[in-house]
Scaffold this active site. Structure first.
Site, PDB file in Angstrom:
ATOM      1  N   HIS A  20       1.017  -1.409  -0.230  1.00 34.25           N
ATOM      2  CA  HIS A  20      -0.223   0.063   0.063  1.00 34.25           C
ATOM      3  C   HIS A  20       1.063   1.270   0.127  1.00 34.25           C
ATOM      4  O   HIS A  20       1.624   1.280   0.548  1.00 34.25           O
ATOM      5  CB  HIS A  20      -0.714   0.094   1.383  1.00 34.25           C
ATOM      6  CG  HIS A  20      -1.774   1.259   0.955  1.00 34.25           C
ATOM      7  ND1 HIS A  20      -1.924   1.732   2.489  1.00 34.25           N
ATOM      8  CD2 HIS A  20      -2.726   1.433   0.515  1.00 34.25           C
ATOM      9  CE1 HIS A  20      -3.143   2.771   1.885  1.00 34.25           C
ATOM     10  NE2 HIS A  20      -3.341   2.069   1.018  1.00 34.25           N
ATOM     11  N   HIS A 106       7.763  18.373 -14.286  1.00 33.70           N
ATOM     12  CA  HIS A 106       8.609  18.166 -14.644  1.00 33.70           C
ATOM     13  C   HIS A 106       8.904  17.325 -13.664  1.00 33.70           C
ATOM     14  O   HIS A 106      10.011  16.769 -13.855  1.00 33.70           O
ATOM     15  CB  HIS A 106       8.322  17.958 -16.470  1.00 33.70           C
ATOM     16  CG  HIS A 106       9.892  16.672 -17.092  1.00 33.70           C
ATOM     17  ND1 HIS A 106       8.868  15.360 -17.073  1.00 33.70           N
ATOM     18  CD2 HIS A 106      10.361  16.551 -17.438  1.00 33.70           C
ATOM     19  CE1 HIS A 106       9.612  14.460 -17.904  1.00 33.70           C
ATOM     20  NE2 HIS A 106      10.816  15.314 -17.578  1.00 33.70           N
TER      21      HIS A 106
END
Length: 139
Positions: A20, A106
């Site tokens: 998880h 980015h």
């Protein structure tokens, strides 16, 4: 032989070991991959496999709870973004959950890849065709 859609053994192993909140990056042919991160290089030639083909194969075996995408894709690659968002919406329906999508620069995206369990390199040769998927739990 496996009968599920994903046949690549190294990629299947990475997905099987995700816990998880672990992350997996799917990238185009040009994204720099940090040396310390496991590389699953699927690129055969320009465009093969495509980013979207790679994404679809991965999500057949991965439960996704959130995703990070570079902000620049909105302007530089809207066609891939539209297809990706449609695919994420379909995945939400299949999984029965809401997938949070976050946009970052980015440069920040590249920083986040350093925390990925692995980076899957496609043969995609279009700009900003990258996503970081975070593993959820199907219960």
């Amino acid at each position: 032989m496996k009968k599920t859609a994903l046949l690549n053994a190294p990629l299947s192993q990475v997905i099987a070991t995700l816990g998880h909140t672990d992350s997996l990056t799917i990238c185009d042919a040009g994204l720099p991959i940090p040396k310390q991160i496991e590389r699953v290089d699927l690129a055969l030639s320009a465009g093969v496999p495509s980013f979207l083909q790679t994404f679809h194969a991965v999500v057949t075996e991965m439960f996704v709870e959130r995703a990070i995408i570079a902000e620049e894709i909105k302007e530089k690659n809207p066609k891939i973004l539209t297809a990706l968002l449609n695919s994420l919406a379909q995945l939400e329906q299949q999984q029965g959950n809401q997938i949070e999508v976050q946009y970052v620069s980015h440069d920040m995206f590249k920083t986040y890849t350093h925390a990925s369990k692995a980076i899957v390199r496609s043969g995609e040769c279009s700009p900003y065709a990258n996503i970081i998927l975070y593993s959820g739990v199907p219960f």
